[in-house]
Design a protein around this motif. Structure first.
Motif, mmCIF file in Angstrom:
data_model
loop_
_atom_site.group_PDB
_atom_site.id
_atom_site.type_symbol
_atom_site.label_atom_id
_atom_site.label_comp_id
_atom_site.label_asym_id
_atom_site.label_seq_id
_atom_site.Cartn_x
_atom_site.Cartn_y
_atom_site.Cartn_z
ATOM 1 N N VAL A 293 -22.457 -6.314 46.796
ATOM 2 C CA VAL A 293 -21.644 -7.022 47.578
ATOM 3 C C VAL A 293 -22.226 -8.246 48.561
ATOM 4 O O VAL A 293 -21.694 -9.239 48.931
ATOM 5 C CB VAL A 293 -20.401 -6.351 48.226
ATOM 6 N N ARG A 294 -23.447 -7.778 48.950
ATOM 7 C CA ARG A 294 -24.244 -8.535 49.895
ATOM 8 C C ARG A 294 -24.524 -9.855 49.316
ATOM 9 O O ARG A 294 -24.455 -10.882 49.765
ATOM 10 C CB ARG A 294 -25.382 -7.999 50.330
ATOM 11 N N ILE A 295 -24.933 -9.793 47.760
ATOM 12 C CA ILE A 295 -25.461 -10.987 47.120
ATOM 13 C C ILE A 295 -24.610 -11.574 46.467
ATOM 14 O O ILE A 295 -24.559 -12.901 46.155
ATOM 15 C CB ILE A 295 -26.636 -10.561 46.253
ATOM 16 N N TYR A 296 -23.512 -10.875 45.974
ATOM 17 C CA TYR A 296 -22.502 -11.343 44.811
ATOM 18 C C TYR A 296 -21.139 -10.892 45.511
ATOM 19 O O TYR A 296 -20.761 -9.838 45.072
ATOM 20 C CB TYR A 296 -22.702 -10.995 43.448
ATOM 21 N N PRO A 297 -20.670 -11.326 46.511
ATOM 22 C CA PRO A 297 -19.367 -10.763 47.230
ATOM 23 C C PRO A 297 -17.892 -11.041 46.737
ATOM 24 O O PRO A 297 -17.263 -11.605 46.971
ATOM 25 C CB PRO A 297 -19.367 -11.238 48.558
ATOM 26 N N LYS A 298 -18.073 -10.471 45.277
ATOM 27 C CA LYS A 298 -16.850 -10.669 44.422
ATOM 28 C C LYS A 298 -15.752 -9.487 45.001
ATOM 29 O O LYS A 298 -16.205 -8.640 45.080
ATOM 30 C CB LYS A 298 -17.237 -10.687 43.106
ATOM 31 N N ALA A 299 -14.553 -10.041 44.628
ATOM 32 C CA ALA A 299 -13.421 -8.940 45.001
ATOM 33 C C ALA A 299 -13.789 -7.823 44.139
ATOM 34 O O ALA A 299 -13.260 -6.629 44.476
ATOM 35 C CB ALA A 299 -12.106 -9.724 44.806
ATOM 36 N N SER A 300 -14.044 -7.855 42.743
ATOM 37 C CA SER A 300 -14.172 -6.743 41.997
ATOM 38 C C SER A 300 -15.145 -5.818 42.315
ATOM 39 O O SER A 300 -14.833 -4.588 42.364
ATOM 40 C CB SER A 300 -14.334 -7.309 40.644
ATOM 41 N N TYR A 301 -16.248 -6.443 42.934
ATOM 42 C CA TYR A 301 -17.140 -5.356 43.471
ATOM 43 C C TYR A 301 -16.596 -4.573 44.700
ATOM 44 O O TYR A 301 -16.937 -3.300 44.816
ATOM 45 C CB TYR A 301 -18.791 -5.833 43.869
ATOM 46 N N TRP A 302 -15.988 -5.266 45.555
ATOM 47 C CA TRP A 302 -15.589 -4.764 46.840
ATOM 48 C C TRP A 302 -14.670 -3.828 46.371
ATOM 49 O O TRP A 302 -14.419 -2.711 47.003
ATOM 50 C CB TRP A 302 -14.821 -5.998 47.984
ATOM 51 N N ASP A 303 -13.863 -3.935 45.512
ATOM 52 C CA ASP A 303 -12.747 -3.072 45.156
ATOM 53 C C ASP A 303 -13.463 -1.824 44.599
ATOM 54 O O ASP A 303 -12.906 -0.626 44.922
ATOM 55 C CB ASP A 303 -11.825 -3.567 43.728
ATOM 56 N N GLN A 304 -14.571 -1.910 43.954
ATOM 57 C CA GLN A 304 -15.251 -0.596 43.340
ATOM 58 C C GLN A 304 -15.862 0.198 44.556
ATOM 59 O O GLN A 304 -15.586 1.447 44.631
ATOM 60 C CB GLN A 304 -16.243 -1.098 42.404
ATOM 61 N N LEU A 305 -16.444 -0.580 45.594
ATOM 62 C CA LEU A 305 -17.079 0.077 46.565
ATOM 63 C C LEU A 305 -16.060 0.613 47.537
ATOM 64 O O LEU A 305 -16.324 1.812 47.863
ATOM 65 C CB LEU A 305 -17.837 -0.971 47.264
ATOM 66 N N ILE A 306 -15.112 -0.038 47.789
ATOM 67 C CA ILE A 306 -14.103 0.628 48.872
ATOM 68 C C ILE A 306 -13.358 1.841 47.907
ATOM 69 O O ILE A 306 -13.136 2.850 48.849
ATOM 70 C CB ILE A 306 -13.064 -0.519 49.344
ATOM 71 N N THR A 307 -13.181 1.526 46.847
ATOM 72 C CA THR A 307 -12.528 2.858 46.167
ATOM 73 C C THR A 307 -13.209 4.060 46.053
ATOM 74 O O THR A 307 -12.943 5.119 46.424
ATOM 75 C CB THR A 307 -12.167 2.307 44.559
ATOM 76 N N LEU A 308 -14.720 3.922 45.779
ATOM 77 C CA LEU A 308 -15.518 5.212 45.800
ATOM 78 C C LEU A 308 -15.778 5.633 47.294
ATOM 79 O O LEU A 308 -15.787 6.927 47.643
ATOM 80 C CB LEU A 308 -16.841 4.699 45.383
ATOM 81 N N LEU A 309 -15.777 4.703 48.441
ATOM 82 C CA LEU A 309 -15.936 4.953 49.568
ATOM 83 C C LEU A 309 -14.605 5.976 50.282
ATOM 84 O O LEU A 309 -14.710 7.152 50.744
ATOM 85 C CB LEU A 309 -15.970 4.055 50.659
ATOM 86 N N ALA A 310 -13.579 5.583 49.843
ATOM 87 C CA ALA A 310 -12.172 6.194 50.051
ATOM 88 C C ALA A 310 -12.229 7.661 49.578
ATOM 89 O O ALA A 310 -11.774 8.439 50.053
ATOM 90 C CB ALA A 310 -10.945 5.460 49.495
ATOM 91 N N LYS A 311 -12.737 7.719 48.346
ATOM 92 C CA LYS A 311 -12.654 9.013 47.634
ATOM 93 C C LYS A 311 -13.521 9.874 48.702
ATOM 94 O O LYS A 311 -13.511 11.139 48.668
ATOM 95 C CB LYS A 311 -13.111 8.983 46.254
ATOM 96 N N GLU A 312 -14.665 9.379 49.191
ATOM 97 C CA GLU A 312 -15.545 10.315 49.866
ATOM 98 C C GLU A 312 -15.320 10.668 51.276
ATOM 99 O O GLU A 312 -15.399 11.786 51.799
ATOM 100 C CB GLU A 312 -17.045 9.704 50.247
#
Length: 423
Positions: A231-250
């Motif tokens: 997301v630092r290099i390619y800040p697409k919404a789809s990557y943010w979605d995956q990242l936040i989803t995983l973080l939320a689970k943790e």
């Protein structure tokens, strides 16, 4: 619990990676192999006393056919030479050189790989030439999907050429396609780190493949790390979605951080369904932020579909926001007189929802200095207010000051990535 923590991963990483990995080696390696082989064919053509006259005659005919680009005839003569008994080591080496060159030009990449592989341990292959030969052999084997061979010769080449990111990536892909995900991740990371050190662009499909490799190992911390880089290099919404989803689970197993996660989703463009925005609006009202609820509900009904629940939420938010704005100056006075910093933090947050970022920063800072109920949460909100005030550097400092073990620190890390585009 609510949808924030139960959202499934929006992407099947393995399927994506397999689609990416095929075709990684395009025409360039074969062109390189051809040029290299041609050069070697010219330099190392059989000559001198090490080649018998009878064999030399056949090889001369092969070379003449090569010059005429008559690859079929050249192969026939090389095969004839290969059938000679009692060949010397040099004769065998020279035949393999010519055979590899002809095979490449005949699009017989499997044959080329086999012939060039046979030269690798020859005393006649110079030390200077061996790295390029290892690279060519690795690429040819990859081209014909002999990935086990690529993972034999590729690492040998990379031992002294670790800065070759393209080759690191190819070897990583070869391991991936053999389901050796730990080694795949190792070489994929090498490729990415090498590109970064050389100040070269990190390709998006490299990051996608590393995501997939980490996912296949169920290495969630590793997957989160590569998604942060993505997301630092390619800040697409789809990557943010995956990242936040995983973080939320943790970090959000109790649902305590639902509102903060929704806020991060909204700020990054990550997927947020209309029902989730409605739930976010309810949470902001419960938190005493009706101005934020108004903004969220406007997004929730952007498609023109408004339910009875929406009408109730909108009316409630408007009524409370009108009262809140009318009394916010009095709230500030009362907060300054309060024994703890929590009221100042809350009043600062309210100012932020009404677009006054400067006042929000001022009050939240004062609240932190005075001692709020939850200092880490207050620092997170300070950082967000600083982002709104276009003070990205200061926002990163605020996020960095959050206690490392706090879940708010994990959220702050992602908010810090958001600020990097502010400078």
């Amino acid at each position: 619990m609510i949808y924030v923590k139960s959202r499934p991963l929006p992407l099947r990483f393995a399927m994506l990676a397999c689609a990416l990995s095929f075709g990684f080696v395009a025409a360039s390696p074969l062109v390189a192999s051809t040029a290299f082989a041609q050069d070697k064919a010219k330099k190392d053509a059989p000559k001198g006393p090490s080649v018998s006259p009878k064999l030399g005659k056949v090889l001369k005919a092969a070379q003449d056919a090569i010059t005429a680009k008559n690859w079929k005839e050249a192969k026939a003569k090389i095969d004839e030479a290969a059938a000679f008994p009692d060949k010397s080591a040099y004769e065998t080496y020279a035949i393999n050189e010519l055979s590899g060159f002809v095979a490449v030009n005949s699009n017989d990449y499997a044959g080329a790989a086999k012939s060039f592989e046979a030269t690798l341990n020859s005393e006649f292959l110079t030390a200077d030439a061996k790295p390029a030969r290892l690279k060519a052999v690795s690429q040819l084997f990859y081209q014909v999907k002999a990935y086990n061979k690529t993972t034999i010769f590729g690492p040998q080449y990379l031992k002294d050429n670790s800065g070759d990111s393209e080759m690191q990536m190819m070897v990583g892909q070869a391991y991936y396609l053999q389901n050796d995900f730990p080694n795949a991740s190792k070489f994929l990371k090498n490729a990415i780190e090498g590109a970064e050190k050389a100040d070269k662009p990190v390709k998006e499909d490299w990051l996608q493949l590393l995501q997939s490799s980490e996912y296949e190992q169920n290495n969630i911390p590793g997957l989160i790390k590569v998604l942060e880089k993505t997301v630092r290099i390619y800040p697409k919404a789809s990557y943010w979605d995956q990242l936040i989803t995983l973080l939320a689970k943790e970090i959000n197993d109790t649902g305590k951080l639902d509102l903060e996660i929704y806020r991060l989703r909204l700020a990054t463009g990550a997927k947020l369904e209309a029902d989730e925005m409605r739930e976010m609006a309810e949470l902001t009202i419960q938190a005493g932020m009706p101005g934020e609820a108004e903004t969220v509900m406007a997004k929730a009904i952007a498609d023109g579909k408004k339910t009875e629940r929406d009408t109730r939420l909108i009316n409630m938010a408007k009524t409370q926001a009108t009262s809140d704005k009318a009394s916010i100056a009095q709230s500030e006075t009362s907060a300054n007189a309060a024994p703890t910093g929590e009221p100042l933090v809350k009043t600062g947050e309210a100012y932020l929802t009404y677009g006054n970022a400067a006042k929000a920063v001022e009050l939240i800072k004062a609240g932190i200095a005075k001692g709020p109920k939850d200092a880490d949460r207050a620092k997170l909100r300070l950082g967000v207010a600083l982002i709104a005030a276009k003070q990205g550097g200061e926002a990163r400092k605020a996020f960095a000051s959050i206690t490392a073990a706090s879940p708010y620190a994990r959220l702050g890390r992602l908010w810090s990535i958001v600020t990097e585009r502010q400078g």
